[in-house]
Each structure stands twice: as structure tokens, then as C-alpha cells.
Design a protein around this motif. Structure first.
Motif, PDB file in Angstrom:
ATOM      1  N   PRO A 176       0.794  -1.235   0.000  1.00  0.00           N
ATOM      2  CA  PRO A 176       0.000   0.000   0.000  1.00  0.00           C
ATOM      3  C   PRO A 176       0.823   1.278   0.000  1.00  0.00           C
ATOM      4  CG  PRO A 176      -0.972  -1.603   1.489  1.00  0.00           C
ATOM      5  CD  PRO A 176       0.333  -2.179   1.045  1.00  0.00           C
ATOM      6  N   ASP A 177       1.943   1.288   0.716  1.00  0.00           N
ATOM      7  CA  ASP A 177       2.765   2.493   0.762  1.00  0.00           C
ATOM      8  C   ASP A 177       3.330   2.826  -0.617  1.00  0.00           C
ATOM      9  OD1 ASP A 177       4.049   4.684   1.936  1.00  0.00           O
ATOM     10  OD2 ASP A 177       5.825   3.519   2.440  1.00  0.00           O
ATOM     11  N   GLY A 178       3.831   1.816  -1.307  1.00  0.00           N
ATOM     12  CA  GLY A 178       4.364   2.040  -2.646  1.00  0.00           C
ATOM     13  C   GLY A 178       3.282   2.444  -3.635  1.00  0.00           C
ATOM     14  N   LEU A 179       2.139   1.773  -3.575  1.00  0.00           N
ATOM     15  CA  LEU A 179       1.041   2.082  -4.490  1.00  0.00           C
ATOM     16  C   LEU A 179       0.537   3.507  -4.294  1.00  0.00           C
ATOM     17  CD1 LEU A 179      -0.890  -1.297  -4.111  1.00  0.00           C
ATOM     18  CD2 LEU A 179       0.286  -0.504  -6.183  1.00  0.00           C
ATOM     19  N   ALA A 180       0.354   3.899  -3.041  1.00  0.00           N
ATOM     20  CA  ALA A 180      -0.121   5.251  -2.748  1.00  0.00           C
ATOM     21  C   ALA A 180       0.902   6.298  -3.173  1.00  0.00           C
ATOM     22  CB  ALA A 180      -0.428   5.380  -1.260  1.00  0.00           C
ATOM     23  N   SER A 181       2.175   6.011  -2.941  1.00  0.00           N
ATOM     24  CA  SER A 181       3.230   6.959  -3.298  1.00  0.00           C
ATOM     25  C   SER A 181       3.289   7.172  -4.806  1.00  0.00           C
ATOM     26  CB  SER A 181       4.582   6.456  -2.782  1.00  0.00           C
ATOM     27  OG  SER A 181       4.582   6.357  -1.368  1.00  0.00           O
ATOM     28  N   TYR A 276      11.520   8.399   8.474  1.00  0.00           N
ATOM     29  CA  TYR A 276      10.075   8.466   8.211  1.00  0.00           C
ATOM     30  C   TYR A 276       9.465   7.073   8.281  1.00  0.00           C
ATOM     31  CZ  TYR A 276       9.859  13.371   6.676  1.00  0.00           C
ATOM     32  OH  TYR A 276       9.873  14.743   6.637  1.00  0.00           O
ATOM     33  N   GLY A 277       8.236   6.997   8.736  1.00  0.00           N
ATOM     34  CA  GLY A 277       7.562   5.713   8.838  1.00  0.00           C
ATOM     35  C   GLY A 277       7.015   5.206   7.525  1.00  0.00           C
ATOM     36  N   ALA A 278       6.826   6.095   6.549  1.00  0.00           N
ATOM     37  CA  ALA A 278       6.232   5.695   5.275  1.00  0.00           C
ATOM     38  C   ALA A 278       6.641   6.661   4.172  1.00  0.00           C
ATOM     39  CB  ALA A 278       4.706   5.646   5.382  1.00  0.00           C
ATOM     40  N   THR A 279       6.808   6.130   2.967  1.00  0.00           N
ATOM     41  CA  THR A 279       7.059   6.985   1.808  1.00  0.00           C
ATOM     42  C   THR A 279       5.836   7.839   1.506  1.00  0.00           C
ATOM     43  OG1 THR A 279       8.534   5.275   0.924  1.00  0.00           O
ATOM     44  CG2 THR A 279       7.828   6.982  -0.594  1.00  0.00           C
ATOM     45  N   SER A 280       4.657   7.351   1.855  1.00  0.00           N
ATOM     46  CA  SER A 280       3.428   8.132   1.654  1.00  0.00           C
ATOM     47  C   SER A 280       3.472   9.458   2.411  1.00  0.00           C
ATOM     48  CB  SER A 280       2.209   7.322   2.113  1.00  0.00           C
ATOM     49  OG  SER A 280       1.995   6.211   1.271  1.00  0.00           O
ATOM     50  N   THR A 281       4.161   9.485   3.545  1.00  0.00           N
ATOM     51  CA  THR A 281       4.309  10.733   4.296  1.00  0.00           C
ATOM     52  C   THR A 281       5.108  11.748   3.489  1.00  0.00           C
ATOM     53  OG1 THR A 281       4.201   9.583   6.424  1.00  0.00           O
ATOM     54  CG2 THR A 281       5.208  11.765   6.415  1.00  0.00           C
ATOM     55  N   ILE A 282       6.185  11.294   2.867  1.00  0.00           N
ATOM     56  CA  ILE A 282       7.016  12.182   2.052  1.00  0.00           C
ATOM     57  C   ILE A 282       6.195  12.769   0.911  1.00  0.00           C
ATOM     58  CG2 ILE A 282       9.086  12.346   0.609  1.00  0.00           C
ATOM     59  CD1 ILE A 282      10.217   9.959   2.174  1.00  0.00           C
ATOM     60  N   ASP A 319       7.028  12.813  13.994  1.00  0.00           N
ATOM     61  CA  ASP A 319       5.939  13.785  13.954  1.00  0.00           C
ATOM     62  C   ASP A 319       5.433  14.026  12.543  1.00  0.00           C
ATOM     63  OD1 ASP A 319       8.292  15.030  13.189  1.00  0.00           O
ATOM     64  OD2 ASP A 319       7.816  16.940  14.162  1.00  0.00           O
ATOM     65  N   ALA A 320       6.301  13.910  11.541  1.00  0.00           N
ATOM     66  CA  ALA A 320       5.877  14.118  10.158  1.00  0.00           C
ATOM     67  C   ALA A 320       4.800  13.114   9.750  1.00  0.00           C
ATOM     68  CB  ALA A 320       7.073  14.011   9.219  1.00  0.00           C
ATOM     69  N   ASP A 321       4.940  11.854  10.182  1.00  0.00           N
ATOM     70  CA  ASP A 321       3.926  10.841   9.871  1.00  0.00           C
ATOM     71  C   ASP A 321       2.595  11.188  10.534  1.00  0.00           C
ATOM     72  OD1 ASP A 321       5.685   8.877   8.452  1.00  0.00           O
ATOM     73  OD2 ASP A 321       6.665   8.809  10.399  1.00  0.00           O
ATOM     74  N   LEU A 322       2.657  11.666  11.769  1.00  0.00           N
ATOM     75  CA  LEU A 322       1.433  12.026  12.482  1.00  0.00           C
ATOM     76  C   LEU A 322       0.738  13.210  11.823  1.00  0.00           C
ATOM     77  CD1 LEU A 322       2.742  11.704  16.148  1.00  0.00           C
ATOM     78  CD2 LEU A 322       1.419  10.038  14.860  1.00  0.00           C
ATOM     79  N   TYR A 323       1.513  14.224  11.430  1.00  0.00           N
ATOM     80  CA  TYR A 323       0.911  15.397  10.779  1.00  0.00           C
ATOM     81  C   TYR A 323       0.281  15.020   9.447  1.00  0.00           C
ATOM     82  CZ  TYR A 323       3.696  17.919  14.227  1.00  0.00           C
ATOM     83  OH  TYR A 323       4.260  18.363  15.383  1.00  0.00           O
ATOM     84  N   ALA A 324       0.969  14.178   8.685  1.00  0.00           N
ATOM     85  CA  ALA A 324       0.417  13.745   7.399  1.00  0.00           C
ATOM     86  C   ALA A 324      -0.882  12.971   7.613  1.00  0.00           C
ATOM     87  CB  ALA A 324       1.434  12.888   6.653  1.00  0.00           C
ATOM     88  N   PHE A 325      -0.870  12.067   8.584  1.00  0.00           N
ATOM     89  CA  PHE A 325      -2.063  11.265   8.890  1.00  0.00           C
ATOM     90  C   PHE A 325      -3.240  12.160   9.263  1.00  0.00           C
ATOM     91  CE2 PHE A 325      -4.848   8.775  11.556  1.00  0.00           C
ATOM     92  CZ  PHE A 325      -4.868   7.528  10.957  1.00  0.00           C
ATOM     93  N   ILE A 326      -2.981  13.112  10.160  1.00  0.00           N
ATOM     94  CA  ILE A 326      -4.047  14.008  10.634  1.00  0.00           C
ATOM     95  C   ILE A 326      -4.595  14.862   9.500  1.00  0.00           C
ATOM     96  CG2 ILE A 326      -4.504  16.002  12.125  1.00  0.00           C
ATOM     97  CD1 ILE A 326      -2.469  14.772  14.103  1.00  0.00           C
ATOM     98  N   SER A 327      -3.714  15.335   8.630  1.00  0.00           N
ATOM     99  CA  SER A 327      -4.164  16.207   7.538  1.00  0.00           C
ATOM    100  C   SER A 327      -4.980  15.445   6.496  1.00  0.00           C
ATOM    101  CB  SER A 327      -2.954  16.869   6.865  1.00  0.00           C
ATOM    102  OG  SER A 327      -2.213  15.948   6.094  1.00  0.00           O
ATOM    103  N   LEU A 328      -4.707  14.155   6.332  1.00  0.00           N
ATOM    104  CA  LEU A 328      -5.421  13.358   5.334  1.00  0.00           C
ATOM    105  C   LEU A 328      -6.752  12.818   5.841  1.00  0.00           C
ATOM    106  CD1 LEU A 328      -2.367  11.257   4.090  1.00  0.00           C
ATOM    107  CD2 LEU A 328      -3.586  12.953   2.723  1.00  0.00           C
ATOM    108  N   TYR A 329      -6.841  12.579   7.148  1.00  0.00           N
ATOM    109  CA  TYR A 329      -7.965  11.834   7.714  1.00  0.00           C
ATOM    110  C   TYR A 329      -9.345  12.421   7.376  1.00  0.00           C
ATOM    111  CZ  TYR A 329     -10.360   8.714  10.935  1.00  0.00           C
ATOM    112  OH  TYR A 329     -11.170   7.763  11.462  1.00  0.00           O
TER     113      TYR A 329
END
Length: 474
Positions: A176-181, A276-282, A319-329
């Protein structure tokens, strides 16, 4: 001086701000301006920063002279934090930065309320202006990442937009991370699936990933390595050239969050952030910096990518992963997300799991199972995930045969040795694989395995794997 790391230049007359900034920025070379003339400001800035950075990072000079800025031209990228109470001095220095460092990004901090100093991007998005009040409402690190992402977006667009046909290459069994990225990079470039297809040398196998393809209407094309020569540009998402068993004929860009496993200095664009926890965050940061609209489909994909690679934000997140998650949710489709996370498993999985659990080899805190030949590769990591739940286990390794390869999925509890590092030592260059601190994968050609370790008798395989991990993991 390491100009390839980039420059983080702080020009301010507030010692507390300078001290805070040097604590936050860890990925670039830090330089803090200090007045050349002795005085209270010079003393205060030195006292505030000298315990946090090397003395050579404190740079004395006259910031009203062009020569102060021209000395940094070799750096790429450059981020300048500018905050001065003297408005006239601020304006003059700003003009010098724009002239002498034309590629620099500027973060201008100004005194006032948000309504008095509204957030804005100026000079073709080179400069972000915001008030102290707004800055304090969210971490400085988020603002710095925004500045850096703006620079990176321009760079990756400049490199990839030169190609009529671009391949977005993922690992052989895309997750999923690669596909989303890949979907996000395509949106960032303003491309479609015809001119910029998502490709892989393998195929999607895990049921949750197949569900993601179906529910989000994603297409992944299986190609051969030589087919990459048919594309003008090739971008790798959530993977790196050394993760493949073959030499890639061309690579123009890498965006990944796995630990760097090679020297990629000859690749035009490389953004690898192992913290980073995920490439999707980047990619989420890229999209935000470029003000690209993130619709429901893309938001759902990116959030699922972050959740999948961080085990629901429970593993290796910053924190970057958390901010990305919150902004997308707020923008996701909750029903689609639930259906992707909980796909149906075939009943034939039950005997596979039962066999794995009854045939485990156990030594100290290491659990090893071998499940024989499987028709779906995803069964191997699912068994490894389940095994790690047993009391006292710190390492869980499940191996199986899939398409003439012995595939090994590795999981650990997080406070032991890095799983990716352990796997790299085990494969020792003759097989493929890699991973993170808590999860990794290795792929061994069956014939190569037999040459080194003997026959494929289940007991022999388990004993060999167990001994390898006792040697490297304990």
C-alpha cells in the motif's frame, strides 16, 4: 563542509529562536550568523547556540554585504530563516539573499498577529512569510519541512517533466505504501496512467493490496527489467535499486523511506528519509507544499499507505507521519479504508497457518517456521505476523517457497537488533532483501540456497534459518 546535505542558515536577532532552530534541524548543515562586532547580541547568540552545535557553525560576518551570502552558493538545497526586528535591515538582507542565493528558500518570521501578518508564499513560492503567533501554533519543524518540500517538488518536477513517458517502478510485490506513493507522484506531475504507468517486475499478491487495487481502481503493469528502456524517465517509489536482483538499466529518481543501501550519487534525484515511517508521508508533504488538491481517492490511498507501513502508527513513526495522517484523515473514504484493511481470507489459509504453528523451531526468543510451497506469497508474512504474538518471542521468521525462491519474512519486537540490518548480513550480497527495524524480507533463489545450505528438507531449512538468526540477531 558537506554541500550535498544542504544548508540551513539562521539569521536572526533573537537568541532563543536561534537556539530552538538549531535543536530542530538535523538533516542539513547548520550555520548561525553572529555579528562580527563584539556586543550583547554576539554574546547572547554564542551563549544560546554553542552547546548545541560545533563552534564552526557559528559564523561571524556582515550580513549587509553580498560576500556573506555568496560563500554558500555550493550548497543545495538552501533554507534561510530570516527574523530581524529592524525592518529596513530585514528588507536589505532579504534582497541580498534573493540576489546572491537565487535557489534558496526563505522562512520569514515577523512580529504580529496572524491577521496582521497572514501566512503567504511569495516570489514564486520561494519565501514563506508567517507571524510568530502562527509559528507557535504548530511546530517549527513542520514549517521547515514545508520549505524543504517546496524545493524538492521543483527539483523532482524539473527532472521528470522532461520525459514524455515515465515509469513509476515499485518493488516486485507492491504494498500500500508504494502504491499510494506512485499515485501521489503521478498527481504531483499532473500525469495520467497512460503516460505515467505504475509498473513492477512481479505482481500484487496480498489480499489487502489486491483489494486496494480493486477499490481504488488502480492499475499495476508487470514488465521486465529491459522494458524500462522504453521509458524516457524511471522513478522508484518505496524501493531502491539495490533491492532488486538485477541491475536496472536506468533510474532518474528515488523516493523512499527505507535505509539507504547503496551509493546513488549518480542518480539525478534522490530523497531517502529512513526516519520516516512511510514513503506516503514524504509524498503527502510534496503535495501540500505544491498546493495540489488531494481528493478522496488519493487521500484514502495515502492514509492507508501510512497505516500499513507503521502498523496503525504504532511502529517507527515521527511527527511528520502524524501530521500527514491528521491532515489526510478528514478527506478519506472510511468505508473503502475498512474494506481494504480487512479483506476476506480464503479457507485454505487455515491449514497453512495450523501447519506453521505446529512445526515451529524455537531457540531462546527466536521462532522459526517453514510452510513449504505456497500459491500466494502473502501467506508467509501473515504467518510471521501471527507468530510474533507468542509470549516470550522477540524474533519471528517464516519461510516458504514461492516461484522458485525461498522467501523469508522477518518480524521483531522493536527493541532488539535492526531487522533490515540482520537480513542484509544474512543475504551477504548473493540474494535480495531489506527492511526496517522491526520487519524485513529476504528472497533466496532456490538453487543458490541448496548450493550453500543443502537440500530443501523442512527440518534442514528451519535449522539453517534458526542458526543464521542466532548468529546475527542475538
Amino acid at each position: 563542509m558537506d554541500s550535498k546535505r544542504g544548508l540551513f542558515l539562521v539569521i536572526c536577532d533573537d537568541p532563543e529562536l536561534a537556539s530552538t532552530l538549531v535543536h530542530i534541524q538535523k538533516n542539513m548543515d547548520i550555520k548561525v550568523w553572529v555579528p562580527s562586532k563584539c556586543g550583547q547580541l554576539q554574546t547572547s547568540l554564542i551563549d544560546a547556540c554553542e552547546d548545541s552545535i560545533h563552534k564552526e557553525a557559528l559564523v561571524k560576518g556582515d550580513v549587509t554585504k553580498a560576500s556573506f551570502f555568496s560563500q554558500w552558493k555550493e550548497y543545495k538545497p538552501i533554507c534561510v530563516v530570516l527574523s530581524l526586528k529592524d525592518i529596513e535591515k530585514y528588507s536589505n538582507i532579504r534582497e541580498l539573499i534573493l540576489t546572491e542565493l537565487p535557489d534558496a528558500r526563505i522562512l520569514s518570521l515577523q512580529i504580529g498577529r496572524p491577521e496582521e501578518v497572514p501566512r503567504k508564499l511569495i516570489d514564486n513560492d520561494r519565501e514563506l512569510v508567517l507571524s510568530w503567533t502562527e509559528l507557535l501554533s504548530r511546530p517549527i519543524s513542520a514549517e521547515l519541512r514545508h520549505i524543504e518540500s517546496s524545493h524538492r517538488v521543483k527539483e523532482v518536477r524539473d527532472i521528470l517533466d522532461g520525459g514524455d513517458k515515465i515509469a513509476l517502478l515499485l518493488q516486485p510485490d507492491p504494498d500500500p505504501d508504494g502504491l499510494a506513493s506512485a499515485l501521489a507522484l503521478r498527481a504531483l506531475l499532473g500525469r495520467n496512467k497512460v503516460s505515467t504507468p505504475i509498473v513492477t517486475f512481479g505482481k500484487v499478491t496480498r489480499p489487502e493490496n489486491l483489494a486496494m487495487l480493486r477499490l481504488l481502481d488502480l492499475e499495476v503493469i508487470t514488465i521486465k527489467p529491459d522494458d524500462l528502456s522504453n521509458f524516457d524517465k524511471v522513478a522508484l517509489l518505496d524501493t531502491q535499486p539495490t533491492h532488486f536482483t538485477v541491475t536496472l538499466p536506468k533510474v532518474d529518481a528515488i523516493i523512499d523511506h527505507h535505509p539507504m543501501t547503496g551509493n546513488y550519487s549518480d542518480i539525478p534525484y534522490c530523497d531517502i528519509r529512513s526516519k520516516y515511517g512511510a514513503t506516503s508521508t514524504i509524498l503527502t508533504e510534496y503535495l501540500r507544499a505544491a498546493a495540489v488538491n488531494i481528493g478522496q481517492r488519493l487521500a484514502t490511498a495515502l492514509l492507508y499507505g501510512i497505516k500499513a507501513d507503521t502498523l496503525h502508527l504504532n511502529r517507527e513513526v515521527i511527527d511528520a507521519d502524524l501530521y500527514a495522517f491528521i491532515s489526510l484523515y478528514p478527506d478519506i473514504n472510511y468505508n473503502l479504508l475498512r474494506r481494504m484493511e480487512k479483506p476476506e481470507l480464503p479457507m485454505r489459509f487455515a491449514p497453512v497457518l495450523a501447519h506453521a504453528l505446529t512445526s515451529m523451531a524455537v531457540k531462546e526468543s527466536i521462532l522459526v517456521s517453514y510452510i513449504g510451497e505456497v500459491e500466494r506469497e502473502d501467506l508467509i508474512p501473515q504467518v510471521a505476523d501471527f507468530m510474533l504474538q507468542f509470549e516470550g518471542s522477540e524474533w519471528a521468521v517464516c519461510a516458504g517457497i514461492y516461484e522458485n525462491n525461498l522467501v523469508m519474512s522477518v518480524r521483531n519486537v522493536g527493541y532488539v537488533k535492526n531487522a533490515g540490518d540482520v537480513v542484509k548480513r544474512i543475504i551477504n550480497g548473493w540474494a535480495s532483501g531489506g527492511g526496517h527495524r522491526t520487519m524485513a524480507k529476504a528472497i533466496f533463489p532456490v538453487e543458490g540456497w541448496k548450493e550453500r545450505y543443502g537440500n530443501l528438507n523442512p527440518e534442514n531449512i528451519k535449522a539453517t534459518v534458526l542458526n543464521l538468526f542466532i548468529k546475527e540477531a542475538l
